[in-house]
Design an enzyme around this catalytic site. Structure first.
Site, short mmCIF file in Angstrom:
data_model
loop_
_atom_site.label_atom_id
_atom_site.label_comp_id
_atom_site.label_asym_id
_atom_site.label_seq_id
_atom_site.Cartn_x
_atom_site.Cartn_y
_atom_site.Cartn_z
N ASP A 48 -6.30 -15.25 6.68
CA ASP A 48 -6.88 -15.75 7.93
C ASP A 48 -7.98 -16.76 7.62
O ASP A 48 -8.57 -17.37 8.51
CB ASP A 48 -7.36 -14.61 8.84
N SER A 49 -8.23 -16.99 6.30
CA SER A 49 -9.07 -18.13 5.90
C SER A 49 -8.44 -19.42 6.39
O SER A 49 -9.11 -20.47 6.38
CB SER A 49 -9.24 -18.16 4.37
N ASP A 87 -1.92 -11.93 6.77
CA ASP A 87 -3.28 -11.39 6.92
C ASP A 87 -3.52 -11.15 8.41
O ASP A 87 -3.58 -12.10 9.20
CB ASP A 87 -4.26 -12.43 6.37
N GLU A 119 -8.69 -5.87 6.82
CA GLU A 119 -10.03 -5.68 6.26
C GLU A 119 -10.60 -4.31 6.64
O GLU A 119 -10.43 -3.86 7.78
CB GLU A 119 -10.97 -6.78 6.78
N GLU A 186 -13.86 -8.23 -2.51
CA GLU A 186 -14.46 -9.56 -2.29
C GLU A 186 -15.97 -9.52 -2.48
O GLU A 186 -16.68 -8.72 -1.86
CB GLU A 186 -14.11 -10.08 -0.87
O1 KIV Z 1 -8.26 -14.80 4.26
C1 KIV Z 1 -8.35 -14.88 3.04
O2 KIV Z 1 -8.15 -15.95 2.43
C2 KIV Z 1 -8.72 -13.70 2.30
C3 KIV Z 1 -8.94 -13.84 0.82
C4 KIV Z 1 -10.24 -14.49 0.58
C5 KIV Z 1 -8.81 -12.56 0.12
O3 KIV Z 1 -8.86 -12.67 2.86
#
Ligand code: KIV
Length: 267
Positions: A48-49, A87, A119, A186
């Site tokens: 979700d980044s 994610d 998460e 993280e």
């Molecule tokens: O969303 C993301 O890119 C992440 C990574 C940093 C593990 O959760």
């Protein structure tokens, strides 16, 4: 029919046992996913980044299920051998285990993903458990939780005090106990990540968590030099933003002065 053997959760487990590092990165589109896959990486997280990297939001909170599903489908179409993990966005799994199962199933059914990530530690134990009972492979994520940025008042390393370190260990153990196949650590101290990696039987995948994890994950725009800055825990292994800018300026100049397209580009 594509007969490439896809990496599975069992392969990751074996890698932990044999000490082979698990190499992973995020990706958000088919072109990049194909490059990642061809480079031999084991797992692609459609993080979700994407909110910060490709969707132009200031954090991950606004990312929607529909955006995440679209990006995950694209990555799956680009990757043949690597595991693809969707994610789950903020708000898509916290309401109830039932809603989490409904949303997580969509990654497997509609995108062809191999699992989902979410998460949290102890707080999401019942959610992870219910997903795993529904045969959905889950990757956990403890330490710094970007979806909690508003509650925490910003991004910061976790687990620096002994009390916080113990909380991170308990979160990682809860994720394992709930049935996750791996856990992202993280932004925690390297020594704490080493302790967790030695304690858990499932693989740990670190980002900003030192060299002792079973694997590493990085945000693809950071490692390829596409981002506007490089976080301390990352390193640029290519400089694509510079190359792209130079290429676009040259294209602009050549169209402007009439030297492109030339006879060799014309039909
Ligand atoms: O969303 C993301 O890119 C992440 C990574 C940093 C593990 O959760």
């Amino acid at each position: 029919m594509d007969n490439v053997k896809r990496i599975t959760v069992r392969d990751l487990q074996k890698m932990k046992q044999t000490g082979q590092k698990i190499v992973t990165v995020t990706s958000y589109d088919a072109i990049t996913a194909r490059l990642v896959d061809e480079a031999g990486l084991h797992l692609i997280l459609v993080g979700d980044s994407a909110g910060n990297t490709v969707l132009g939001y200031s954090n991950t909170i606004p990312v929607t299920m529909e955006e995440s599903l679209m990006l995950t489908s694209a990555v799956r179409r680009g990757a043949r051998r690597a595991m693809v993990i969707g994610d789950m966005p903020f708000g898509s799994y916290q309401v109830s285990p039932e809603e989490a199962v409904r949303n997580a199933s969509r990654y497997l059914k509609e995108c062809g993903a191999d699992g989902v990530k979410l998460e949290g530690g102890k707080a999401v134990y019942p959610i992870i458990r219910r997903l795993v009972e529904a045969s959905i492979p889950v990757m956990g994520h403890v330490g710094l939780l970007p979806q909690s940025v508003l509650k925490d008042g910003g991004y910061r390393a976790h687990g620096k005090s002994e009390e916080e370190a113990q909380a991170v260990v308990e979160d990682a153990l809860a994720v394992q106990e709930a049935g996750a196949f791996a856990v992202v650590l993280e932004c925690i101290p390297a020594a704490l990540a080493e302790r967790i990696t030695k304690t858990l039987s499932i693989p740990t995948i670190g980002i900003g968590a030192g060299p002792h994890c079973d694997g590493q994950i990085q945000v693809v725009t950071d490692v390829l030099g596409l981002g506007s800055y490089v976080p301390r825990h990352a390193s640029q292994f290519a400089h694509l933003a510079d190359a792209a800018s130079a290429g676009l300026r040259e294209y602009f100049a050549k169209v402007s002065d009439g030297s492109f397209p030339g006879p060799e580009n014309s039909i």
